[in-house]
Design a protein around this motif. Structure first.
Motif, PDB file in Angstrom:
ATOM      1  N   VAL A   2       0.831  -1.198   0.000  1.00 28.13           N
ATOM      2  CA  VAL A   2       0.000   0.000   0.000  1.00 28.13           C
ATOM      3  C   VAL A   2       0.871   1.255   0.000  1.00 28.13           C
ATOM      4  CG1 VAL A   2      -1.809   1.236   1.243  1.00 28.13           C
ATOM      5  CG2 VAL A   2      -1.735  -1.263   1.309  1.00 28.13           C
ATOM      6  N   GLY A   3       1.175   1.807  -1.163  1.00 28.62           N
ATOM      7  CA  GLY A   3       1.772   3.113  -1.279  1.00 28.62           C
ATOM      8  C   GLY A   3       3.229   3.311  -0.870  1.00 28.62           C
ATOM      9  N   PHE A   4       3.866   2.360  -0.268  1.00 25.64           N
ATOM     10  CA  PHE A   4       5.250   2.572   0.161  1.00 25.64           C
ATOM     11  C   PHE A   4       6.056   1.313  -0.101  1.00 25.64           C
ATOM     12  CE2 PHE A   4       8.805   2.776   3.092  1.00 25.64           C
ATOM     13  CZ  PHE A   4       9.228   4.087   2.916  1.00 25.64           C
ATOM     14  N   GLN A   5       7.255   1.482  -0.618  1.00 25.15           N
ATOM     15  CA  GLN A   5       8.126   0.341  -0.871  1.00 25.15           C
ATOM     16  C   GLN A   5       9.442   0.554  -0.136  1.00 25.15           C
ATOM     17  OE1 GLN A   5       8.557  -0.179  -5.094  1.00 25.15           O
ATOM     18  NE2 GLN A   5       6.480  -0.930  -5.321  1.00 25.15           N
ATOM     19  N   TYR A   6       9.839  -0.440   0.654  1.00 23.79           N
ATOM     20  CA  TYR A   6      11.106  -0.378   1.376  1.00 23.79           C
ATOM     21  C   TYR A   6      12.251  -0.786   0.467  1.00 23.79           C
ATOM     22  CZ  TYR A   6       8.608  -0.041   5.797  1.00 23.79           C
ATOM     23  OH  TYR A   6       7.815   0.370   6.823  1.00 23.79           O
ATOM     24  N   ARG A   7      13.394  -0.156   0.663  1.00 25.45           N
ATOM     25  CA  ARG A   7      14.637  -0.530   0.006  1.00 25.45           C
ATOM     26  C   ARG A   7      15.727  -0.434   1.067  1.00 25.45           C
ATOM     27  NH1 ARG A   7      11.635  -2.308  -3.181  1.00 25.45           N
ATOM     28  NH2 ARG A   7      11.237  -1.587  -5.257  1.00 25.45           N
ATOM     29  N   PHE A   8      16.729  -1.320   0.985  1.00 24.82           N
ATOM     30  CA  PHE A   8      17.781  -1.354   1.987  1.00 24.82           C
ATOM     31  C   PHE A   8      19.146  -1.249   1.336  1.00 24.82           C
ATOM     32  CE2 PHE A   8      14.221  -3.753   3.638  1.00 24.82           C
ATOM     33  CZ  PHE A   8      14.051  -3.169   4.889  1.00 24.82           C
ATOM     34  N   ASN A   9      20.031  -0.571   2.004  1.00 25.08           N
ATOM     35  CA  ASN A   9      21.417  -0.493   1.614  1.00 25.08           C
ATOM     36  C   ASN A   9      22.219  -0.663   2.901  1.00 25.08           C
ATOM     37  OD1 ASN A   9      23.813  -0.096   0.316  1.00 25.08           O
ATOM     38  ND2 ASN A   9      23.606   2.122   0.157  1.00 25.08           N
ATOM     39  N   ILE A  10      23.017  -1.710   2.975  1.00 20.57           N
ATOM     40  CA  ILE A  10      23.766  -1.988   4.194  1.00 20.57           C
ATOM     41  C   ILE A  10      25.215  -1.565   4.005  1.00 20.57           C
ATOM     42  CG2 ILE A  10      24.528  -3.782   5.795  1.00 20.57           C
ATOM     43  CD1 ILE A  10      22.065  -5.393   4.938  1.00 20.57           C
ATOM     44  N   ASN A  14      33.770   1.779  10.049  1.00 20.04           N
ATOM     45  CA  ASN A  14      34.974   1.371  10.747  1.00 20.04           C
ATOM     46  C   ASN A  14      35.117   2.247  11.992  1.00 20.04           C
ATOM     47  OD1 ASN A  14      37.811   1.386  11.588  1.00 20.04           O
ATOM     48  ND2 ASN A  14      38.151   0.133   9.757  1.00 20.04           N
ATOM     49  N   ALA A  15      35.060   1.631  13.168  1.00 20.03           N
ATOM     50  CA  ALA A  15      35.089   2.377  14.425  1.00 20.03           C
ATOM     51  C   ALA A  15      36.407   3.135  14.612  1.00 20.03           C
ATOM     52  CB  ALA A  15      34.848   1.438  15.598  1.00 20.03           C
ATOM     53  N   ARG A  16      37.491   2.576  14.083  1.00 17.68           N
ATOM     54  CA  ARG A  16      38.796   3.218  14.235  1.00 17.68           C
ATOM     55  C   ARG A  16      38.962   4.426  13.330  1.00 17.68           C
ATOM     56  NH1 ARG A  16      43.284   1.073  12.330  1.00 17.68           N
ATOM     57  NH2 ARG A  16      42.149  -0.653  11.430  1.00 17.68           N
ATOM     58  N   THR A  17      38.629   4.263  12.055  1.00 19.20           N
ATOM     59  CA  THR A  17      38.904   5.316  11.071  1.00 19.20           C
ATOM     60  C   THR A  17      37.689   6.183  10.764  1.00 19.20           C
ATOM     61  OG1 THR A  17      38.325   3.934   9.173  1.00 19.20           O
ATOM     62  CG2 THR A  17      40.614   3.831   9.958  1.00 19.20           C
ATOM     63  N   GLY A  18      36.497   5.679  11.053  1.00 22.87           N
ATOM     64  CA  GLY A  18      35.287   6.420  10.718  1.00 22.87           C
ATOM     65  C   GLY A  18      34.888   6.288   9.258  1.00 22.87           C
ATOM     66  N   ARG A  19      35.592   5.458   8.516  1.00 23.97           N
ATOM     67  CA  ARG A  19      35.281   5.268   7.105  1.00 23.97           C
ATOM     68  C   ARG A  19      34.100   4.314   6.939  1.00 23.97           C
ATOM     69  NH1 ARG A  19      41.208   4.893   4.383  1.00 23.97           N
ATOM     70  NH2 ARG A  19      41.555   7.136   4.383  1.00 23.97           N
ATOM     71  N   VAL A  20      33.320   4.581   5.916  1.00 24.54           N
ATOM     72  CA  VAL A  20      32.160   3.752   5.597  1.00 24.54           C
ATOM     73  C   VAL A  20      32.490   2.919   4.366  1.00 24.54           C
ATOM     74  CG1 VAL A  20      29.740   3.802   4.867  1.00 24.54           C
ATOM     75  CG2 VAL A  20      30.560   5.450   6.554  1.00 24.54           C
ATOM     76  N   SER A  21      32.109   1.638   4.399  1.00 25.98           N
ATOM     77  CA  SER A  21      32.332   0.778   3.238  1.00 25.98           C
ATOM     78  C   SER A  21      31.207  -0.244   3.138  1.00 25.98           C
ATOM     79  CB  SER A  21      33.680   0.065   3.334  1.00 25.98           C
ATOM     80  OG  SER A  21      33.611  -0.996   4.252  1.00 25.98           O
TER      81      SER A  21
END
Length: 83
Positions: A2-10, A14-21
């Motif tokens: 009904v009207g909304f579609q979920y999408r996920f991106n995981i 990195n707790a040490r560097t703060g970089r996202v991957s």
């Protein structure tokens, strides 16, 4: 649906560097299972999805919760099997 579609991106932070991957290691598999359990558990309450899908998500959440509990009782925090 009904009207909304979920999408996920995981991604991971990195707790040490703060970089996202988007790179994951074998040790992350349990964390991904836990994440899947939480997502399924939360989405089962969403009224925007049809009843059949909510029921399936409830079943997934319950089965994953049981599997994680079993792992917790069979293995210690280092991953070694408890006798």
């Amino acid at each position: 649906m009904v009207g909304f579609q979920y999408r996920f991106n995981i991604t991971r932070l990195n707790a040490r560097t703060g970089r996202v991957s988007q790179w994951f290691a074998p040790a992350d598999v349990i964390a991904l299972v836990k994440l899947t359990q939480v997502i399924a558990s939360e989405l089962q309450h969403d009224g925007c999805m049809n009843t059949c899908l909510r029921d399936e998500l409830r079943g997934v959440a319950v089965l994953l919760d049981e599997a994680l509990d079993k792992l917790k009782t069979e293995y210690d925090s280092t991953g070694d099997k408890i006798r």
